[in-house]
Write a protein that holds these residues in place. Structure first.
Motif, PDB file in Angstrom:
ATOM      1  N   GLU A  62       0.853  -1.189   0.000  1.00 47.89           N
ATOM      2  CA  GLU A  62       0.000   0.000   0.000  1.00 47.89           C
ATOM      3  C   GLU A  62       0.889   1.239   0.000  1.00 47.89           C
ATOM      4  N   ALA A  63       0.354   2.324  -0.583  1.00 48.08           N
ATOM      5  CA  ALA A  63       1.068   3.608  -0.547  1.00 48.08           C
ATOM      6  C   ALA A  63       0.415   4.445   0.537  1.00 48.08           C
ATOM      7  N   ASP A  64       1.227   5.162   1.325  1.00 49.07           N
ATOM      8  CA  ASP A  64       0.603   6.054   2.305  1.00 49.07           C
ATOM      9  C   ASP A  64       0.382   7.424   1.660  1.00 49.07           C
ATOM     10  N   ARG A  65      -0.169   8.372   2.398  1.00 45.75           N
ATOM     11  CA  ARG A  65      -0.557   9.619   1.738  1.00 45.75           C
ATOM     12  C   ARG A  65       0.607  10.578   1.481  1.00 45.75           C
ATOM     13  N   ASN A  66       1.845  10.149   1.880  1.00 49.67           N
ATOM     14  CA  ASN A  66       3.027  10.955   1.585  1.00 49.67           C
ATOM     15  C   ASN A  66       3.913  10.321   0.519  1.00 49.67           C
ATOM     16  N   GLY A  67       3.393   9.286  -0.136  1.00 54.66           N
ATOM     17  CA  GLY A  67       4.161   8.703  -1.240  1.00 54.66           C
ATOM     18  C   GLY A  67       5.124   7.610  -0.837  1.00 54.66           C
ATOM     19  N   ASN A  68       5.090   7.191   0.447  1.00 52.89           N
ATOM     20  CA  ASN A  68       5.916   6.063   0.878  1.00 52.89           C
ATOM     21  C   ASN A  68       5.170   4.762   0.583  1.00 52.89           C
ATOM     22  N   LEU A  69       5.927   3.678   0.317  1.00 55.85           N
ATOM     23  CA  LEU A  69       5.320   2.376   0.026  1.00 55.85           C
ATOM     24  C   LEU A  69       5.541   1.423   1.205  1.00 55.85           C
ATOM     25  N   TRP A  70       4.525   0.622   1.489  1.00 58.70           N
ATOM     26  CA  TRP A  70       4.568  -0.338   2.593  1.00 58.70           C
ATOM     27  C   TRP A  70       4.141  -1.703   2.068  1.00 58.70           C
ATOM     28  N   ALA A  71       5.030  -2.690   2.230  1.00 53.99           N
ATOM     29  CA  ALA A  71       4.699  -4.058   1.800  1.00 53.99           C
ATOM     30  C   ALA A  71       4.574  -4.915   3.056  1.00 53.99           C
TER      31      ALA A  71
ATOM     32  N   SER B  27       9.718  10.528   4.926  1.00 58.35           N
ATOM     33  CA  SER B  27       9.707  10.223   6.356  1.00 58.35           C
ATOM     34  C   SER B  27       9.481  11.484   7.194  1.00 58.35           C
ATOM     35  N   ARG B  28       9.989  12.620   6.725  1.00 60.88           N
ATOM     36  CA  ARG B  28       9.759  13.871   7.472  1.00 60.88           C
ATOM     37  C   ARG B  28       8.276  14.215   7.509  1.00 60.88           C
ATOM     38  N   MET B  29       7.603  14.076   6.356  1.00 62.72           N
ATOM     39  CA  MET B  29       6.183  14.432   6.336  1.00 62.72           C
ATOM     40  C   MET B  29       5.391  13.466   7.198  1.00 62.72           C
ATOM     41  N   MET B  30       5.641  12.167   7.002  1.00 62.72           N
ATOM     42  CA  MET B  30       4.878  11.177   7.767  1.00 62.72           C
ATOM     43  C   MET B  30       5.043  11.402   9.268  1.00 62.72           C
ATOM     44  N   SER B  31       6.274  11.692   9.698  1.00 61.60           N
ATOM     45  CA  SER B  31       6.522  11.846  11.136  1.00 61.60           C
ATOM     46  C   SER B  31       6.153  13.243  11.637  1.00 61.60           C
ATOM     47  N   GLY B  32       5.696  14.101  10.734  1.00 62.77           N
ATOM     48  CA  GLY B  32       5.236  15.431  11.155  1.00 62.77           C
ATOM     49  C   GLY B  32       6.358  16.365  11.544  1.00 62.77           C
ATOM     50  N   THR B  33       7.577  16.135  11.027  1.00 63.44           N
ATOM     51  CA  THR B  33       8.695  17.001  11.408  1.00 63.44           C
ATOM     52  C   THR B  33       8.974  18.068  10.359  1.00 63.44           C
ATOM     53  N   ILE B  34       8.085  18.202   9.373  1.00 65.44           N
ATOM     54  CA  ILE B  34       8.225  19.310   8.421  1.00 65.44           C
ATOM     55  C   ILE B  34       6.823  19.810   8.090  1.00 65.44           C
TER      56      ILE B  34
ATOM     57  N   LEU C 229      -1.060  15.604   2.262  1.00 66.57           N
ATOM     58  CA  LEU C 229       0.355  15.479   2.627  1.00 66.57           C
ATOM     59  C   LEU C 229       0.535  15.923   4.079  1.00 66.57           C
ATOM     60  N   GLY C 230       1.536  15.347   4.752  1.00 62.41           N
ATOM     61  CA  GLY C 230       1.860  15.814   6.110  1.00 62.41           C
ATOM     62  C   GLY C 230       1.675  14.732   7.152  1.00 62.41           C
ATOM     63  N   ALA C 231       1.751  15.154   8.413  1.00 65.94           N
ATOM     64  CA  ALA C 231       1.793  14.226   9.555  1.00 65.94           C
ATOM     65  C   ALA C 231       0.727  13.133   9.414  1.00 65.94           C
ATOM     66  N   ASP C 232       1.166  11.901   9.608  1.00 64.84           N
ATOM     67  CA  ASP C 232       0.312  10.733   9.399  1.00 64.84           C
ATOM     68  C   ASP C 232       0.495   9.826  10.622  1.00 64.84           C
ATOM     69  N   PRO C 233      -0.100  10.233  11.759  1.00 59.47           N
ATOM     70  CA  PRO C 233       0.164   9.512  13.021  1.00 59.47           C
ATOM     71  C   PRO C 233      -0.280   8.044  12.974  1.00 59.47           C
ATOM     72  N   GLU C 234      -1.318   7.726  12.207  1.00 62.01           N
ATOM     73  CA  GLU C 234      -1.753   6.322  12.122  1.00 62.01           C
ATOM     74  C   GLU C 234      -0.639   5.466  11.527  1.00 62.01           C
ATOM     75  N   THR C 235      -0.073   5.937  10.416  1.00 68.06           N
ATOM     76  CA  THR C 235       1.013   5.174   9.792  1.00 68.06           C
ATOM     77  C   THR C 235       2.243   5.152  10.699  1.00 68.06           C
ATOM     78  N   ALA C 236       2.547   6.306  11.305  1.00 67.19           N
ATOM     79  CA  ALA C 236       3.727   6.369  12.178  1.00 67.19           C
ATOM     80  C   ALA C 236       3.585   5.397  13.344  1.00 67.19           C
ATOM     81  N   ALA C 237       2.362   5.271  13.870  1.00 68.81           N
ATOM     82  CA  ALA C 237       2.150   4.402  15.043  1.00 68.81           C
ATOM     83  C   ALA C 237       2.379   2.930  14.706  1.00 68.81           C
ATOM     84  N   ARG C 238       2.310   2.622  13.424  1.00 69.00           N
ATOM     85  CA  ARG C 238       2.554   1.229  13.045  1.00 69.00           C
ATOM     86  C   ARG C 238       4.018   0.830  13.171  1.00 69.00           C
ATOM     87  N   ILE C 239       4.891   1.845  13.202  1.00 65.83           N
ATOM     88  CA  ILE C 239       6.331   1.538  13.295  1.00 65.83           C
ATOM     89  C   ILE C 239       6.709   1.280  14.747  1.00 65.83           C
TER      90      ILE C 239
END
Lengths: 404, 404
Positions: free
Chosen positions: B56-65, B137-144, B174-184
């Protein structure tokens, strides 16, 4: 034809004032056979035909607008329409527009030329696209090897031969064109002044006495590309540090030789990533001097220093000549005729190269400079007051009457 | 799936060995959402799906398998597929290919993960197209700030927002995606080493201990454009001379602060004509240091010196921060678990930034480095011997067994 416009710009200049505007750099970018330069060519043909001139293109991409039948030993005036990237509105077009305006005035007064006469537009005067200046006049006059020109490439890797073919020329027919050259009995180029000479002299118009010797050289530095973060400062082989130190050395060397000028105006960094130590850097040197000897000495010293600086950075450099033009002293007899027709005008040396310099190898040539109140050229700030452009046309008309 | 190829490259790496080759620079140019990077994304999806992973692709363009159902607190491993211009074949893809290979090995052995597990590919790690590294990773983690990212432009003036839309993302999301981040639950990145540490240690694999503080700054010099031939050397306001002197000062300043690194790898000259004194020059500074304080001091000193050099040349300079990353010390407990699972491996500090550094703000992260026999990275010479890449996969497999 209106002689001037409501905008305070010479007619013709205002008509092309929107062609090739460069929003990024400011000013105008009109490189040879670009959409904008092709638009200017079409504009020139239409303008000249409205005056009843017969326009023909020669086999090197130069345009000739004949008033009456073409013939050998003609009086030719004109300049160029191409520009440097982000150049001003006058460098080139002023000479073309002034020539057309002078013809219009002569026609209105019922004047009939007593010898063949043409307005010419020379191709790729600035060398902005293919790196070598005055290609149209150099090829026609046989002072550059057409094989070399055909192989020149632009920034996108397109060869001059392919670009010429796309523009409707036969690349096999590029090069020395003695029939066309023989038609030039004398060439007169009116041009915006590119320095502060006429400001200091408090005069709107001058004639050119000479052109500096000048040329272009490519400095290709090679080092070792690497990661900007993971590579210690010690032991780096960074070709941009070498090239940067050379830029400073180039300036300092030119300052040490009276009358010399040396400039780096273009630099290409490979691969060009912010977090990457470059693997190679190419910079281009424009060097000029009062004599060929001075200029050769200047460039030899720059090459020697660059070599040492590159070695200090663990890099190498190869210096290659891309073009060369000897110093030009304009034809003394023609200068005298101009001066006498104009009742005495100041004479100025030119730091800039011109087609009139190249063509001095095939015919007597001369130039008229028009005052530039900013003293700045090859930049958007280049300017001419309407009063001075009219004084330039007056001078050109007067000289043409005396020569025709 | 073949573990290795006849060409001596890890399977997967050989499959993409023709994607994004850069004939001009050498090596590979795979900037985000370029044709080549999109090809790599398709390749990744196909490869992962062949292993039965759900991509799946997350909303910041990262891919997760995902191997098995997605869930919070997952073990995540992976890296990135984009490259610097003219980069090597391993920086990024080695971590992705090794992760897929480790999964294949675990599957062949009948291993079943005891917790959620994913292979991730992070977007625009190099910052080659939009200037800021680790954007995914910056967008997903909300650091930019996503507003800032949306407005970033590439060299052609295309905004990140428009490029993201063209790639099928919704720029508004685009931007902070706490749901995806919490999966890590933890993130483990295997990466080619970008220096000579493992050569000196005579070891094929190391763990990362820390990442230097680092950032990027834009130095915008302004001067007065003018004609290279007609303008005397005295009184010039040449911004390239100022920028060139700053390049030397940047190097010298970095040499004066132990552990610091400062590089100019990209420079843009306007207008960029050979016979034109430039009107403006922009150069980009990559600066790094062992601590944030050291790095801030380094950049402050560079800004002070650049300002003085610009003034000496009659020019001005404006220094703007484009990105900043604090120094990272990797999670001590995770490091201990890795070291114990691997029976002791050396630890190396990293001069390069990584998504594993950015993600240390949302979860414990760690890195495995694989020996690079040239010590060179961000350049075509970057390399890993097959034996060492296999040692890297052995280590990754071992660590994953102990973590899952």
């Amino acid at each position: 034809m209106r002689p001037i416009t409501a905008h305070g710009m010479l007619a013709g200049l205002d008509e092309i004032a929107d062609v090739g505007r460069d929003r990024l750099r400011g000013g105008f970018s009109r490189s040879i056979w670009s959409t904008s330069e092709l638009q200017l060519r079409i504009w020139f043909v239409e303008r000249a035909e409205r005056l009843g001139l017969d326009v023909e293109a020669d086999r090197n991409g130069n345009l000739w607008a004949w008033w009456g039948p073409p013939g050998d030993g003609a009086v030719v005036t004109g300049s160029h329409l191409d520009s440097v990237p982000g150049g001003g509105p006058f460098d080139g077009p002023l000479g073309v527009v002034s020539a057309l305006e002078a013809v219009a005035r002569l026609q209105r007064s019922g004047f009939i030329p007593g010898r063949p006469f043409a307005v010419a537009v020379f191709a790729e005067e600035e060398g902005s696209r293919f790196g070598v200046a005055c290609l149209g006049s150099r090829m026609m006059s046989g002072t550059i090897d057409p094989d070399r020109v055909r192989a020149l490439t632009d920034a996108a890797g397109v060869t001059f031969a392919d670009a010429a073919r796309d523009a409707g020329l036969n690349p096999a027919h590029l090069g020395a064109d003695p029939e066309t050259a023989a038609r030039i009995g004398l060439f007169l180029e009116l041009h915006i002044e590119q320095g502060r000479g006429l400001i200091d002299l408090d005069s709107p118009v001058a004639v050119a006495s000479s052109i500096l010797a000048h040329g272009r050289w490519r400095l290709a530095f090679r080092g070792q590309g690497n990661h900007a973060g993971a590579t210690a400062m010690q032991g780096r082989q960074d070709p941009l540090v070498a090239a940067a130190r050379a830029v400073t050395a180039i300036r300092d060397t030119a300052l040490s030789i009276a009358g010399s000028r040396a400039t780096v105006g273009r630099i290409e960094v490979t691969p060009g990533g912010t977090n990457v130590i470059p693997s190679s850097v190419t910079s281009w040197l424009d060097a000029r001097g009062e004599t060929a000897k001075d200029t050769r000495l200047l460039v030899a010293e720059i090459a020697r220093l660059s070599d040492g600086l590159a070695a200090e950075e663990g890099c190498s450099v190869v210096v290659t000549e891309e073009s060369w033009s000897d110093a030009v002293s304009f034809d003394a007899r023609l200068l005298e005729r101009l001066s006498s027709a104009l009742g005495g005008v100041p004479a100025l040396a030119s730091g800039a190269g011109h087609d009139a310099g190249v063509l001095s190898s095939v015919a007597p040539t001369a130039m008229l400079f028009v005052r530039n109140p900013t003293g700045i050229s090859h930049a958007p700030e280049e300017w001419a007051e309407l009063e001075d452009t009219l004084a330039g046309i007056d001078a050109l008309e007067t000289v043409l009457r005396s020569l025709l």
